[in-house]
Write an enzyme that holds these catalytic residues in place. Structure first.
Site, PDB file in Angstrom:
ATOM      1  N   LYS A 217       0.829  -1.215   0.000  1.00  0.00           N
ATOM      2  CA  LYS A 217       0.000   0.000   0.000  1.00  0.00           C
ATOM      3  C   LYS A 217       0.861   1.261   0.000  1.00  0.00           C
ATOM      4  CE  LYS A 217      -3.146   2.999   0.755  1.00  0.00           C
ATOM      5  NZ  LYS A 217      -4.419   3.249   0.161  1.00  0.00           N
ATOM      6  N   CYS A 271      -3.647  10.851   1.359  1.00  0.00           N
ATOM      7  CA  CYS A 271      -2.954   9.574   1.178  1.00  0.00           C
ATOM      8  C   CYS A 271      -1.591   9.762   0.544  1.00  0.00           C
ATOM      9  CB  CYS A 271      -3.798   8.654   0.300  1.00  0.00           C
ATOM     10  SG  CYS A 271      -5.485   8.556   0.884  1.00  0.00           S
TER      11      CYS A 271
HETATM   12  N1  SAJ Z   1      -2.001  14.638  -9.120  1.00  0.00           N
HETATM   13  C1  SAJ Z   1      -1.136  15.383  -9.916  1.00  0.00           C
HETATM   14  N2  SAJ Z   1      -0.770  14.884 -11.129  1.00  0.00           N
HETATM   15  C2  SAJ Z   1      -1.231  13.657 -11.579  1.00  0.00           C
HETATM   16  C3  SAJ Z   1      -2.097  12.892 -10.750  1.00  0.00           C
HETATM   17  C4  SAJ Z   1      -2.464  13.413  -9.515  1.00  0.00           C
HETATM   18  O1  SAJ Z   1      -0.710  16.489  -9.560  1.00  0.00           O
HETATM   19  O2  SAJ Z   1      -0.860  13.291 -12.700  1.00  0.00           O
HETATM   20  C5  SAJ Z   1      -2.399  15.162  -7.801  1.00  0.00           C
HETATM   21  C6  SAJ Z   1      -3.903  15.399  -7.683  1.00  0.00           C
HETATM   22  O3  SAJ Z   1      -4.258  16.645  -8.223  1.00  0.00           O
HETATM   23  C7  SAJ Z   1      -4.096  15.340  -6.179  1.00  0.00           C
HETATM   24  C8  SAJ Z   1      -3.053  14.299  -5.737  1.00  0.00           C
HETATM   25  O4  SAJ Z   1      -2.140  14.180  -6.823  1.00  0.00           O
HETATM   26  O5  SAJ Z   1      -3.791  16.580  -5.577  1.00  0.00           O
HETATM   27  C9  SAJ Z   1      -3.614  12.935  -5.390  1.00  0.00           C
HETATM   28  O6  SAJ Z   1      -4.633  12.566  -6.296  1.00  0.00           O
HETATM   29  P1  SAJ Z   1      -4.762  11.091  -6.915  1.00  0.00           P
HETATM   30  O7  SAJ Z   1      -5.930  11.073  -7.819  1.00  0.00           O
HETATM   31  O8  SAJ Z   1      -3.487  10.686  -7.505  1.00  0.00           O
HETATM   32  O9  SAJ Z   1      -4.968  10.132  -5.659  1.00  0.00           O
HETATM   33  P2  SAJ Z   1      -5.956  10.080  -4.360  1.00  0.00           P
HETATM   34  O10 SAJ Z   1      -5.215  10.714  -3.209  1.00  0.00           O
HETATM   35  O11 SAJ Z   1      -7.317  10.584  -4.640  1.00  0.00           O
HETATM   36  O12 SAJ Z   1      -6.072   8.482  -4.141  1.00  0.00           O
HETATM   37  C10 SAJ Z   1      -4.892   7.712  -3.996  1.00  0.00           C
HETATM   38  C11 SAJ Z   1      -4.975   6.491  -4.942  1.00  0.00           C
HETATM   39  N3  SAJ Z   1      -3.683   5.839  -5.043  1.00  0.00           N
HETATM   40  C12 SAJ Z   1      -3.096   5.599  -6.234  1.00  0.00           C
HETATM   41  O13 SAJ Z   1      -3.590   5.934  -7.284  1.00  0.00           O
HETATM   42  C13 SAJ Z   1      -1.789   4.868  -6.197  1.00  0.00           C
HETATM   43  C14 SAJ Z   1      -6.037   5.526  -4.441  1.00  0.00           C
HETATM   44  O14 SAJ Z   1      -6.044   4.339  -5.235  1.00  0.00           O
HETATM   45  C15 SAJ Z   1      -5.774   5.154  -2.983  1.00  0.00           C
HETATM   46  O15 SAJ Z   1      -6.759   4.264  -2.464  1.00  0.00           O
HETATM   47  C16 SAJ Z   1      -5.831   6.431  -2.175  1.00  0.00           C
HETATM   48  O16 SAJ Z   1      -4.768   7.292  -2.644  1.00  0.00           O
HETATM   49  C17 SAJ Z   1      -5.646   6.072  -0.715  1.00  0.00           C
HETATM   50  O17 SAJ Z   1      -6.660   6.041   0.013  1.00  0.00           O
HETATM   51  O18 SAJ Z   1      -4.527   5.744  -0.311  1.00  0.00           O
END
Ligand code: SAJ
Length: 420
Positions: A217, A271
């Site tokens: 994780k 996360c």
């Molecule tokens: N972000 C970027 N650039 C990208 C992708 C995301 O700047 O290319 C930023 C987003 O704007 C945001 C942050 O990253 O601020 C996180 O967003 P996210 O969509 O990547 O992830 P979360 O926090 O909504 O959910 C993550 C997920 N983990 C992964 O994709 C590896 C989800 O599957 C997990 O269950 C969750 O964390 C968790 O609960 O741990």
């Protein structure tokens, strides 16, 4: 050992626990939700959803109406206990060390109702070794029962770690369709936990040991953080070199083995900006890329503020500044740990009375911005002297870039600068 789950206890009815409880209940499994917050328990029992998650409202109502789901503040007997409580940092954000006190409190709370044959699964994102600690707390409370750390495959209680991996906003779908990593303290523990998850999960349920599951994780979210940091670092380099980073990434991603993520104003949510620190805390001398990535992503809001400062200097005193988006990622109303909020707050301190915000997903600004910035409609915001794109909501993507003559556009998401 039985593999029959007549009743499940979900410990913690938050962003993970509540949808999980509902998913089991709507599949006709008896679920009792245990929470320390009486208000949450009352709302769930009234069929009201205390969190925002698409589809959860209706599913929760159905689950409660069918009497498959109810909530309580008092522990009661069940065949399996799933613990999904917060694992924040110790002493707030100052020290980036995981705080397992909620897990410990949950373990000690359910210990009195455990009986021979029960399964206890830790779902909370945890540092490596947390499941063993939890097993220790349970054993301390129940010397009359045997646990895997002392009795291996012969233990009375089975213990596993099965981290949740759902994407907020897609919880109900991903709870069912995602593969699950099931880490048992022994192989029999993993097999029993797998039997439980198979009742609702359509993805693969892959068995391993508890420590590997904990690390899996943390690795998933660190992988994403490191890859976002790479994109964010590129955006700084490209700015200096006069290259459009978005075009660069589109071009390089045409390589069959390159897949760069998107730069942004920083990394938000609870996360991805948190979990890598759990690895760093345990292996500070080894986790070099992971730490550097965290720092790069945490510094990005300052870089955005610096760019606004430079634009404001160009425009002269009193320039109007509008920020587009406040949530931590597109198309949600979740403002927690949002880099956009951090940026807007810092701008309101530096440019009081000059800041407006367009955020179609909220009706009022959060308390920390209340009275410091104005929430305005898009047609008003696009007239500002400086427009700052922070969150690429679909509504913003589908609108033309702000067109006020001579306006300065600072686009942290690459939706206004996109070339055809
Ligand atoms: N972000 C970027 N650039 C990208 C992708 C995301 O700047 O290319 C930023 C987003 O704007 C945001 C942050 O990253 O601020 C996180 O967003 P996210 O969509 O990547 O992830 P979360 O926090 O909504 O959910 C993550 C997920 N983990 C992964 O994709 C590896 C989800 O599957 C997990 O269950 C969750 O964390 C968790 O609960 O741990």
């Amino acid at each position: 050992m039985k593999a029959q789950f007549n009743k499940i206890c979900m410990v913690g009815l938050g962003y993970i626990g509540l949808p999980t409880a509902v998913v089991f209940a709507v599949r006709n499994i008896n679920v009792v939700g245990l929470d320390i917050n009486q208000a949450t328990v009352d709302r769930v029992n009234a069929g009201e959803c205390p969190i925002v998650e698409p589809g959860l409202d209706e599913a929760l109502r159905r689950a409660v109406r069918s009497e498959r789901l109810r909530a309580t503040v008092e522990p009661e007997h069940a065949d399996a206990f799933l613990i999904a409580v917060p694992t924040p940092f110790l002493n707030g954000d100052e020290q980036k060390i995981p705080d397992l006190s909620y897990v410990e409190a949950a373990a000690r709370k359910i210990a009195p109702v455990l009986k021979r044959g029960d399964l206890v699964v830790l779902e909370s994102t945890s540092p490596v070794g947390a499941t063993e600690l939890m097993a220790g707390w349970l054993a301390e409370e129940r010397p009359d029962l045997s646990f895997p750390q002392t009795h291996g495959e012969d233990s009375d209680i089975r213990i596993a770690h099965c981290p949740e991996r759902i994407l907020p906003g897609h919880a109900l779908k991903e709870l069912v369709s995602n593969d699950r990593v099931i880490g048992g303290m022994t192989p029999a523990c993993a097999t029993l936990a797998r039997d439980l998850y198979r009742m609702v999960v359509e993805g693969d349920c892959v068995e391993t040991d508890a420590r590997t599951a904990e690390m899996a994780k943390l690795t998933e979210n660190s992988f994403r953080d490191v890859n976002i940091a790479f994109a964010n670092e590129l955006s700084l380099i490209c700015e200096r070199l006069g290259i459009d980073v978005w075009e660069l990434i589109r071009l390089t991603n045409r390589h069959p083995r390159v897949n760069i993520l998107q730069p942004g104003p920083g990394v938000g949510g609870h996360c991805i900006a948190v979990d890598p620190w759990f690895i760093i805390a345990q292996t500070p001398d080894l986790a070099k890329i992971i730490r550097t990535a965290r720092c790069i992503n945490d510094e990005k809001p300052s870089w955005v503020v610096e760019r606004v400062r430079a634009a404001a200097a160009r425009k002269g005193a009193g320039a109007s500044i509008c920020c587009f988006g406040l949530s931590f990622k597109p198309d949600i109303d979740d403002l927690r740990e949002s880099p956009a909020i951090e940026i807007v707050e810092r701008l309101t301190e530096e440019f009081p009375g000059q800041i407006t915000v367009v955020e179609p997903h909220i009706d009022r600004l959060p308390d920390r911005l209340d009275g410091k910035a104005g929430l305005v409609a898009m047609r008003v915001g696009i007239e500002a002297d400086i427009c700052v794109m922070l969150v690429d909501h679909t509504e913003f993507r589908n609108s033309p870039p702000p067109g006020a003559a001579g306006a300065d556009l600072i686009d942290t998401r690459g939706i206004w600068t996109k070339k055809p």
